[in-house]
Design an enzyme around this catalytic site. Structure first.
Site, PDB file in Angstrom:
ATOM      1  CB  SER A   3      -0.968  -0.047   1.182  1.00 14.74           C
ATOM      2  OG  SER A   3      -2.011   0.867   1.023  1.00 14.74           O
ATOM      3  CG  ASP A  33      -6.729  -2.772  -3.601  1.00 16.59           C
ATOM      4  OD1 ASP A  33      -7.551  -1.987  -3.093  1.00 16.59           O
ATOM      5  OD2 ASP A  33      -5.496  -2.694  -3.420  1.00 16.59           O
ATOM      6  CG  HIS A  66      -6.029  -1.843   0.106  1.00 19.38           C
ATOM      7  ND1 HIS A  66      -5.330  -1.530  -1.037  1.00 19.38           N
ATOM      8  CD2 HIS A  66      -5.326  -1.295   1.126  1.00 19.38           C
ATOM      9  CE1 HIS A  66      -4.251  -0.828  -0.725  1.00 19.38           C
ATOM     10  NE2 HIS A  66      -4.230  -0.667   0.584  1.00 19.38           N
TER      11      HIS A  66
END
Length: 386
Positions: free
Chosen positions: A174, A336, A367
């Site tokens: 991320s 995601d 995610h």
């Protein structure tokens, strides 16, 4: 059984799978007397925490840097005490004999500047909540805007203090993917391998606007006081609402619907316009737990750092990616809804095809699969690192 009590896009998990062979680790502190930001500001001093797993070899050629996600910390693996309830967020893949094998590699991770978890006793970080020695008061919004490039430069100074000049690999999920990519762009001769997980080499208008939704509740809370709230207490309502939105954005809709209350069961909402849905109350309850450790201004600064990201920090991120020399593996999560797999695909397409591999992390968490389901690609990571 995996119990996720904290569901966060750039995510902090309260409960993770426990592993019998979790490492015991120590949090170290590092200080830079005078740090110059990308924007030309000076922060005196900067302090961050870091931790490491495994042993550094004689020529310091076995170093893997883990760059953490938005609301994470440098606690990527292991436990501080044997009886800790939880291990670091990637304990499933970092440790002896695991995908990132600490029998082979020296694995290090550093808290970012403006780390969200200001009130976690294991977090050492400089940011708006820190006392500015020049004034004797918290920095607040006088703290300069910091960027992903600044996070990388702090990490570089930590590594150089240990005599580490080259990295066997940089791996991050991320917001950590932004840092990992920026490492390979800024220091191509130092990074041999690169694994951006649930990530991207850029933020577009859609993603920037999505993140603005996290900042807005904080700034609209009167208790925020334009960032000058430290003598009065956190803007709890704004912070809690922001963290609830972050939770929702982290999850694929199917997983979200399976784990939160069905609105069909709510009766009061049919008769009272002010009655809340149970699912919203559940989200707020989880967010209130996270808010005890996090700081509202720090969330705003992390949002801005993420919004500003594009590889190389210039206008043309595609050209910046061409400077990367590292062998690269992009690992987005199939479901995601935040940093879409198409963003990883587009990032990979800007690099030489002979240099880049691409695969997706399966799962139902969206995610969050980049954390909670990372074991699904453990063998792929291990093979890549060979």
């Amino acid at each position: 059984m995996l119990r996720v009590l904290i569901l966060n896009c750039f995510i902090l998990l309260v409960s993770l799978p426990l592993h019998a062979n979790s490492l015991l680790v120590t949090k170290h502190a590092f200080e830079i007397a005078e740090f110059h930001t990308q924007n030309g500001a000076v922060i005196r001093p900067v302090r961050v925490g870091w931790e490491a797993y495994g042993s550094l070899n004689a020529d310091k050629s076995n170093v893997i840097l883990i760059t953490h996600f938005f609301s994470g910390t440098s606690h990527a693996a292991g436990k501080y005490q044997p009886d800790d309830a939880t291990a670091g967020y990637w304990d499933a893949i970092i440790g002896p004999g695991k995908a990132i094998d600490t029998n082979k590699f020296y694995v290090i991770s550093v808290d970012t500047l403006v780390n969200a978890n200001v009130y976690d006793p294991n977090v050492i970080t400089t940011g708006p909540a820190t006392i500015n020695p020049a004034t004797g008061k918290p920095w607040g919004l006088s703290f300069p805007v910091v960027t992903i490039a600044d996070f990388v430069e702090v990490q570089r100074q930590v590594l150089e203090s240990l005599g580490i000049e080259k990295l066997y690999a940089v791996i991050g999920p991320s917001m950590g993917s932004f840092q990992a990519i920026e490492w390979a762009v800024r220091y191509p001769e130092r990074v041999q391998r690169l694994i951006p997980i649930i990530g991207s080499a850029y933020m577009d208008a859609w993603a920037v606007t999505r993140l603005e939704r996290w900042a807005t509740p904080i700034k609209q809370d009167p208790a925020w006081r334009n960032g000058d709230y430290y003598a009065y207490g956190q803007p709890r309502q704004g912070l809690t609402t922001a963290l609830a939105y972050i939770t929702q954005d982290a999850l694929y809709p199917t997983a979200f619907n399976a784990r939160f209350a069905d609105p069909v069961a709510d009766q009061a909402v049919q008769h009272d316009i002010l009655a809340p849905f149970t699912v919203w109350q559940q989200l707020l309850s989880q967010a209130e737990q996270r808010a005890q450790l996090q700081d509202a201004n720090h969330i705003l600064y992390l949002v801005r750092a993420s919004q500003l990201y594009r590889a190389g920090m210039g206008a043309n991120w595609q050209e910046a990616l061409k400077t990367i020399q590292a062998k690269t593996l992009f690992l987005p999560a199939t479901g995601d809804q935040l940093l879409l797999p198409t963003m990883s695909k587009r990032s990979a397409a800007a690099m030489s095809a002979s240099q880049v591999s691409y695969a997706e992390i399966p799962g139902e968490w969206g995610h969050l699969d980049g954390i909670v389901n990372i074991h699904a690609v453990a063998e792929l990571i291990a093979t890549f690192l060979e």
